[in-house]
Design a protein around this motif. Structure first.
Motif, PDB file in Angstrom:
ATOM      1  N   VAL A 242       1.066  -1.133   0.048  1.00  0.00           N
ATOM      2  CA  VAL A 242      -0.061   0.108  -0.182  1.00  0.00           C
ATOM      3  C   VAL A 242       1.120   1.109   0.014  1.00  0.00           C
ATOM      4  O   VAL A 242       1.584   1.335   1.006  1.00  0.00           O
ATOM      5  N   LYS A 243       0.506   1.821  -1.156  1.00  0.00           N
ATOM      6  CA  LYS A 243       1.470   3.348  -1.137  1.00  0.00           C
ATOM      7  C   LYS A 243       1.090   4.468  -0.294  1.00  0.00           C
ATOM      8  O   LYS A 243      -0.166   4.695  -0.459  1.00  0.00           O
ATOM      9  N   PRO A 244       1.874   4.919   0.606  1.00  0.00           N
ATOM     10  CA  PRO A 244       1.277   5.933   1.519  1.00  0.00           C
ATOM     11  C   PRO A 244       1.118   7.394   0.687  1.00  0.00           C
ATOM     12  O   PRO A 244       2.000   7.440  -0.281  1.00  0.00           O
ATOM     13  N   ASP A 245       0.514   8.205   1.432  1.00  0.00           N
ATOM     14  CA  ASP A 245       0.370   9.533   0.903  1.00  0.00           C
ATOM     15  C   ASP A 245       1.545  10.375   1.560  1.00  0.00           C
ATOM     16  O   ASP A 245       2.309   9.939   2.168  1.00  0.00           O
ATOM     17  N   GLU A 246       1.529  11.557   0.892  1.00  0.00           N
ATOM     18  CA  GLU A 246       2.588  12.510   1.420  1.00  0.00           C
ATOM     19  C   GLU A 246       2.570  12.800   2.609  1.00  0.00           C
ATOM     20  O   GLU A 246       3.528  12.938   3.457  1.00  0.00           O
ATOM     21  N   ASP A 247       1.393  13.044   3.231  1.00  0.00           N
ATOM     22  CA  ASP A 247       1.352  13.370   4.753  1.00  0.00           C
ATOM     23  C   ASP A 247       1.651  12.118   5.770  1.00  0.00           C
ATOM     24  O   ASP A 247       2.374  12.503   6.694  1.00  0.00           O
ATOM     25  N   THR A 248       1.368  11.180   5.152  1.00  0.00           N
ATOM     26  CA  THR A 248       1.882   9.899   6.153  1.00  0.00           C
ATOM     27  C   THR A 248       3.185   9.843   6.154  1.00  0.00           C
ATOM     28  O   THR A 248       3.895   9.363   7.042  1.00  0.00           O
ATOM     29  N   ILE A 249       3.977   9.911   4.841  1.00  0.00           N
ATOM     30  CA  ILE A 249       5.314   9.869   4.897  1.00  0.00           C
ATOM     31  C   ILE A 249       6.127  10.708   5.623  1.00  0.00           C
ATOM     32  O   ILE A 249       7.024  10.642   6.369  1.00  0.00           O
ATOM     33  N   ARG A 250       5.628  12.101   5.953  1.00  0.00           N
ATOM     34  CA  ARG A 250       6.353  12.852   6.920  1.00  0.00           C
ATOM     35  C   ARG A 250       6.292  12.506   8.217  1.00  0.00           C
ATOM     36  O   ARG A 250       7.024  12.746   9.075  1.00  0.00           O
ATOM     37  N   LYS A 251       4.945  11.856   8.705  1.00  0.00           N
ATOM     38  CA  LYS A 251       4.983  11.377   9.984  1.00  0.00           C
ATOM     39  C   LYS A 251       5.718  10.345  10.212  1.00  0.00           C
ATOM     40  O   LYS A 251       6.223   9.953  11.377  1.00  0.00           O
ATOM     41  N   VAL A 252       5.859   9.244   9.408  1.00  0.00           N
ATOM     42  CA  VAL A 252       6.738   8.371   9.388  1.00  0.00           C
ATOM     43  C   VAL A 252       8.445   8.778   9.393  1.00  0.00           C
ATOM     44  O   VAL A 252       9.157   8.280  10.388  1.00  0.00           O
ATOM     45  N   ALA A 253       8.536   9.880   8.648  1.00  0.00           N
ATOM     46  CA  ALA A 253       9.970  10.539   8.898  1.00  0.00           C
ATOM     47  C   ALA A 253      10.144  11.048  10.032  1.00  0.00           C
ATOM     48  O   ALA A 253      11.325  10.942  10.673  1.00  0.00           O
ATOM     49  N   LYS A 277       7.275  19.086  -6.835  1.00  0.00           N
ATOM     50  CA  LYS A 277       6.226  19.398  -5.883  1.00  0.00           C
ATOM     51  C   LYS A 277       5.357  20.690  -6.703  1.00  0.00           C
ATOM     52  O   LYS A 277       6.095  21.367  -7.612  1.00  0.00           O
ATOM     53  N   TYR A 278       4.075  20.742  -6.456  1.00  0.00           N
ATOM     54  CA  TYR A 278       3.403  21.699  -7.293  1.00  0.00           C
ATOM     55  C   TYR A 278       2.910  22.605  -6.114  1.00  0.00           C
ATOM     56  O   TYR A 278       2.345  22.319  -5.126  1.00  0.00           O
ATOM     57  N   ILE A 279       2.854  23.957  -6.499  1.00  0.00           N
ATOM     58  CA  ILE A 279       2.299  25.103  -5.808  1.00  0.00           C
ATOM     59  C   ILE A 279       1.712  25.936  -6.515  1.00  0.00           C
ATOM     60  O   ILE A 279       1.549  25.958  -7.889  1.00  0.00           O
ATOM     61  N   HIS A 280       0.902  26.833  -5.986  1.00  0.00           N
ATOM     62  CA  HIS A 280      -0.033  27.831  -6.795  1.00  0.00           C
ATOM     63  C   HIS A 280       0.578  29.342  -6.624  1.00  0.00           C
ATOM     64  O   HIS A 280       0.820  29.660  -5.479  1.00  0.00           O
ATOM     65  N   ARG A 287       5.267  23.730 -11.271  1.00  0.00           N
ATOM     66  CA  ARG A 287       5.872  22.738 -10.735  1.00  0.00           C
ATOM     67  C   ARG A 287       7.163  23.184 -10.351  1.00  0.00           C
ATOM     68  O   ARG A 287       8.084  24.048 -10.887  1.00  0.00           O
ATOM     69  N   VAL A 288       7.519  23.189  -9.002  1.00  0.00           N
ATOM     70  CA  VAL A 288       8.828  23.422  -8.558  1.00  0.00           C
ATOM     71  C   VAL A 288       9.713  22.407  -7.964  1.00  0.00           C
ATOM     72  O   VAL A 288       9.052  21.256  -7.710  1.00  0.00           O
ATOM     73  N   ARG A 289      10.963  22.625  -7.866  1.00  0.00           N
ATOM     74  CA  ARG A 289      11.965  21.465  -7.133  1.00  0.00           C
ATOM     75  C   ARG A 289      11.935  21.546  -5.633  1.00  0.00           C
ATOM     76  O   ARG A 289      11.895  22.637  -5.268  1.00  0.00           O
ATOM     77  N   ARG A 290      11.744  20.536  -5.080  1.00  0.00           N
ATOM     78  CA  ARG A 290      11.914  20.446  -3.565  1.00  0.00           C
ATOM     79  C   ARG A 290      13.286  20.975  -3.375  1.00  0.00           C
ATOM     80  O   ARG A 290      14.324  20.597  -3.873  1.00  0.00           O
ATOM     81  N   CYS A 291      13.327  21.590  -2.228  1.00  0.00           N
ATOM     82  CA  CYS A 291      14.890  22.274  -1.633  1.00  0.00           C
ATOM     83  C   CYS A 291      15.609  21.232  -1.128  1.00  0.00           C
ATOM     84  O   CYS A 291      16.681  21.009  -1.446  1.00  0.00           O
ATOM     85  N   LEU A 292      15.248  20.373  -0.327  1.00  0.00           N
ATOM     86  CA  LEU A 292      15.921  19.462   0.570  1.00  0.00           C
ATOM     87  C   LEU A 292      15.020  18.286   0.779  1.00  0.00           C
ATOM     88  O   LEU A 292      13.911  18.326   1.305  1.00  0.00           O
TER      89      LEU A 292
END
Length: 295
Positions: A242-253, A277-280, A287-292
């Motif tokens: 099961v592939k986690p979403d981004e919010d779950t990945i940050r909690k695991v991290a 990642k995508y920002i408005h 679409r922008v590149r993540r910093c770190l």
């Protein structure tokens, strides 16, 4: 057939060859009288003319008869088609359709009943049993609507009581009910009961646990600061594919960071978080590149 038009009658015989063809045979009358050549030629021409007109009239009559005979079945078929189409609009149901029109009123009645009860298991379960005493089948739709109403009103204790009662009756064992019950356990600070319920779900519905349910359990452990349990749930999540979403990945991290495993934190972020990642920005999706990776 007898044809008039001269002093002496003429006789003709008609014999049918096909549906629309008729053979006409002329029969000379045997009168025993001798005619002159002029009179005989005149009679012959008159006879040929009368035969020709009679032949045309007969063929036209036969064609008209056949046209009518061919059109009549088609008309009857068209009438039959119209009748069958009109009859086909009627629908006949061979099953009894569930009447869910009154489920909303039943749900409100259930909410009103449980809201006025004391916080005791025997009183709540007894009232719920009376609510279904006169039902021919379990009112599952009304019970699910009542749970949603109780959730909107933030009556989490009643959500837990009604959900447990439903599961004890063998009803409502769905991912939606489990998710609502885990949320109620989270809000009501019942981590032990949530853990026992999660273990039951994990062993009963191993291959059908949704991403949302995994995310709900990880959020529960994150709210109560139990990082080792977060890693256990995430390990089961990876094992089941099961592939986690981004919010779950940050909690695991964050859980790996609290346990002092920074290298595993980077591996998890690198594996599941994309480099983009995508920002408005100015009303547009950019679409922008993540910093770190470790952000």
């Amino acid at each position: 057939m007898l044809v008039f038009g001269s002093r002496n009658p003429l006789f003709f015989e008609f014999s049918s060859i096909g549906k629309k063809q008729i053979r006409i045979n002329r029969v000379k009358p045997s009168l025993g009288v001798e005619f002159s050549k002029c009179r005989f030629s005149f009679l012959q021409k008159a006879t040929e003319f009368s035969v020709f007109t009679e032949k045309l009239a007969t063929i036209s009559l036969i064609n008209c008869y056949h046209n009518q005979s061919e059109q009549t079945p088609t008309d009857s078929k068209a009438v039959d088609k119209k009748i069958t189409r009109k009859a086909g609009k009627k629908q006949h149901h061979l099953w009894i359709k569930r009447d869910s029109a009154g489920s909303g009123q039943k749900a409100l009645n259930l909410v009103r009943i449980v809201s006025g009860l004391p916080n005791e298991k025997e009183a709540v379960y007894g009232a719920l049993d009376k609510w279904t005493a006169w039902e021919t089948e379990f009112p599952l739709i009304a019970a699910a609507k009542a749970l949603r109403i109780l959730r909107k009103r933030s009556q989490w204790i009643r959500v837990i009581q009604v959900s447990k009662w439903m599961l004890s009756k063998g009803q409502g064992a769905t991912m939606g009910t489990y998710d609502m019950l885990l949320l109620a356990f989270d809000v009501d600070q019942r981590v032990d009961e949530a853990e026992s319920l999660w273990n039951m779900i994990l062993h009963t519905h191993t291959r059908s646990i949704s991403k949302q349910l995994f995310a709900r359990m990880i959020s529960l452990y994150d709210h109560h600061n139990i990082p080792d349990k977060i890693i256990e749930v995430f390990a089961d999540m990876e094992e089941l594919g099961v592939k986690p979403d981004e919010d779950t990945i940050r909690k695991v991290a964050r859980a790996f960071q609290k346990l002092g495993q920074a290298d595993k934190k980077k591996l998890v972020l690198k594996k599941y978080l994309s480099k983009w990642k995508y920002i408005h920005y100015n009303g547009e999706r950019v679409r922008v590149r993540r910093c770190l990776w470790g952000e």
